[in-house]
Design a protein around this motif. Structure first.
Motif, PDB file in Angstrom:
ATOM      1  N   LEU A   1      40.925  76.122  38.760  1.00 46.61           N
ATOM      2  CA  LEU A   1      40.998  76.483  37.350  1.00 46.61           C
ATOM      3  C   LEU A   1      40.590  75.311  36.468  1.00 46.61           C
ATOM      4  O   LEU A   1      39.906  75.483  35.459  1.00 46.61           O
TER       5      LEU A   1
ATOM      6  N   HIS B   1      46.689  77.764  42.948  1.00 41.50           N
ATOM      7  CA  HIS B   1      46.183  76.697  42.085  1.00 41.50           C
ATOM      8  C   HIS B   1      46.690  75.335  42.552  1.00 41.50           C
ATOM      9  O   HIS B   1      45.920  74.373  42.634  1.00 41.50           O
TER      10      HIS B   1
ATOM     11  N   ARG C   1      44.111  81.527  41.987  1.00 41.25           N
ATOM     12  CA  ARG C   1      45.016  82.114  41.008  1.00 41.25           C
ATOM     13  C   ARG C   1      46.130  81.137  40.630  1.00 41.25           C
ATOM     14  O   ARG C   1      46.450  80.213  41.384  1.00 41.25           O
ATOM     15  N   CYS C   2      46.711  81.370  39.455  1.00 38.94           N
ATOM     16  CA  CYS C   2      47.824  80.542  39.009  1.00 38.94           C
ATOM     17  C   CYS C   2      48.956  80.592  40.036  1.00 38.94           C
ATOM     18  O   CYS C   2      49.121  81.584  40.743  1.00 38.94           O
TER      19      CYS C   2
ATOM     20  N   HIS D   1      46.035  87.616  38.197  1.00 37.13           N
ATOM     21  CA  HIS D   1      45.556  86.233  38.223  1.00 37.13           C
ATOM     22  C   HIS D   1      46.667  85.268  38.638  1.00 37.13           C
ATOM     23  O   HIS D   1      46.456  84.049  38.610  1.00 37.13           O
ATOM     24  N   TRP D   2      47.802  85.795  39.037  1.00 38.77           N
ATOM     25  CA  TRP D   2      48.901  84.980  39.576  1.00 38.77           C
ATOM     26  C   TRP D   2      49.037  85.226  41.065  1.00 38.77           C
ATOM     27  O   TRP D   2      48.981  86.379  41.519  1.00 38.77           O
TER      28      TRP D   2
ATOM     29  N   HIS E   1      51.206  74.654  38.074  1.00 40.53           N
ATOM     30  CA  HIS E   1      51.021  76.103  38.211  1.00 40.53           C
ATOM     31  C   HIS E   1      49.700  76.603  37.620  1.00 40.53           C
ATOM     32  O   HIS E   1      49.225  77.667  38.009  1.00 40.53           O
ATOM     33  N   PHE E   2      49.124  75.852  36.700  1.00 37.36           N
ATOM     34  CA  PHE E   2      47.889  76.277  36.037  1.00 37.36           C
ATOM     35  C   PHE E   2      47.275  75.073  35.338  1.00 37.36           C
ATOM     36  O   PHE E   2      47.832  73.963  35.388  1.00 37.36           O
ATOM     37  N   GLU E   3      46.147  75.295  34.687  1.00 35.83           N
ATOM     38  CA  GLU E   3      45.465  74.217  33.972  1.00 35.83           C
ATOM     39  C   GLU E   3      46.253  73.860  32.704  1.00 35.83           C
ATOM     40  O   GLU E   3      46.926  74.716  32.113  1.00 35.83           O
TER      41      GLU E   3
END
Length: 298
Positions: free
Chosen positions: A126, A115, A110-111, A250-251, A217-219
């Motif tokens: 991700l 991640h 998850r973010c 998703h976090w 934190h994410f893609e």
């Protein structure tokens, strides 16, 4: 990081026309893949990743079924009937065989801190997942379309013309697309905050120089010209947040790094608590965000 590595990371170094090959630390060779410059057939692929989106995905896909040249739907291990609904929709409505259904059954970090702690070349990353999805797209442009997005049906022709002009243009550009966030209640009322319109790069050439990298934190989507990405005028797409669902699952934490996500969190729980007053809030009929004739649960 060396200058050459920096150049290669952003697709500006030597050999930028070469395929970018991916393999994973789990050594699952069936999930190795490459990103190539083509040749790709002219058109736009909608790249849709979905997990437990059963209440939204039918309307989301139907709203774009006649807009994109192909719709790549990747189900990431849904535990609801997301996959069944997509298959039903394809059987009933996809006369031109535009919907391609794939499965990626591996758990994705998850973010947030999950991640950050997952290697970018893991099948659980991700970054790896998004690029794998990107590798399935066969058209000359790709649109990162989420399963909770809905194209305003009054804008179908205008939006289709915009996509066509991008494909036909000799100048290949990355485009920021504005989205209006809409919050849907359990009784099918829809609320929006007038100023909650966010734009990010979602439309880009299908070229290995435009791909996803690992952010904190994410893609993050990077590519040639991203910093000068063009902005599409007009808000024709709604991003639906359902007040009856866990829209933040998703976090891995709620210490959100962006003001966009912080505002979404605040608005979500404001409306969930029943506070719908204020000059910045508008109400929409739920039917505007549905295409009733093709719903699989009607």
């Amino acid at each position: 990081m060396s200058l050459l590595r920096r150049l290669r990371r952003f697709g500006l170094g030597l050999g930028q026309s070469s395929p970018v090959r991916y393999s994973n630390i789990e050594r699952l060779t069936e999930l190795d893949f490459s990103l190539t410059r083509g040749p790709h057939e002219a058109g736009v692929s909608a790249m849709m990743r979905a997990k437990n989106e059963a209440i939204k995905i039918t309307d989301s896909i139907t709203s774009i079924l006649e807009v994109f040249d192909e719709i790549i739907v990747v189900d990431n291990g849904s535990s609801d009937d997301t996959l069944a609904r997509v298959r039903s929709l394809k059987a009933a409505r996809d006369r031109n065989d535009r919907i391609k259904i794939l499965e990626y059954p591996y758990e994705i970090a998850r973010c947030g801190h999950e991640h950050f702690g997952t290697p970018a070349n893991s099948i659980h990353s991700l970054t790896y997942y998004y690029n794998w999805c990107l590798s399935q797209c066969t058209r000359s442009y790709v649109f990162k379309w989420d399963a909770d997005m809905f194209l305003d049906q009054g804008s179908v022709e205008e939006f289709s013309n915009f996509l066509g002009s991008c494909v036909a243009s000799p100048k290949k550009s990355m485009w920021k697309i504005p989205l209006q966030t809409v919050y849907r209640s359990v009784d099918d009322l829809c609320y929006l905050f007038k100023d909650e319109i966010n734009a990010e790069v979602r439309l880009f050439p299908n070229d290995p120089r435009a791909r996803f990298f690992k952010g904190r934190h994410f893609e993050i989507l990077e590519g040639p010209g991203r910093r000068q990405a063009r902005l599409h005028n007009g808000t024709q797409i709604f991003e639906i947040k359902d007040l009856g669902e866990d829209e933040f699952s998703h976090w891995s934490d709620t210490d959100f790094p962006s003001s966009k996500k912080q505002v979404e969190w605040e608005h979500f729980f404001q409306l969930k608590d029943g506070d719908v007053e204020g000059g910045a809030i508008e109400t929409l009929p739920g039917a505007r965000l549905r295409i009733e004739s093709v719903r699989t649960d009607s």
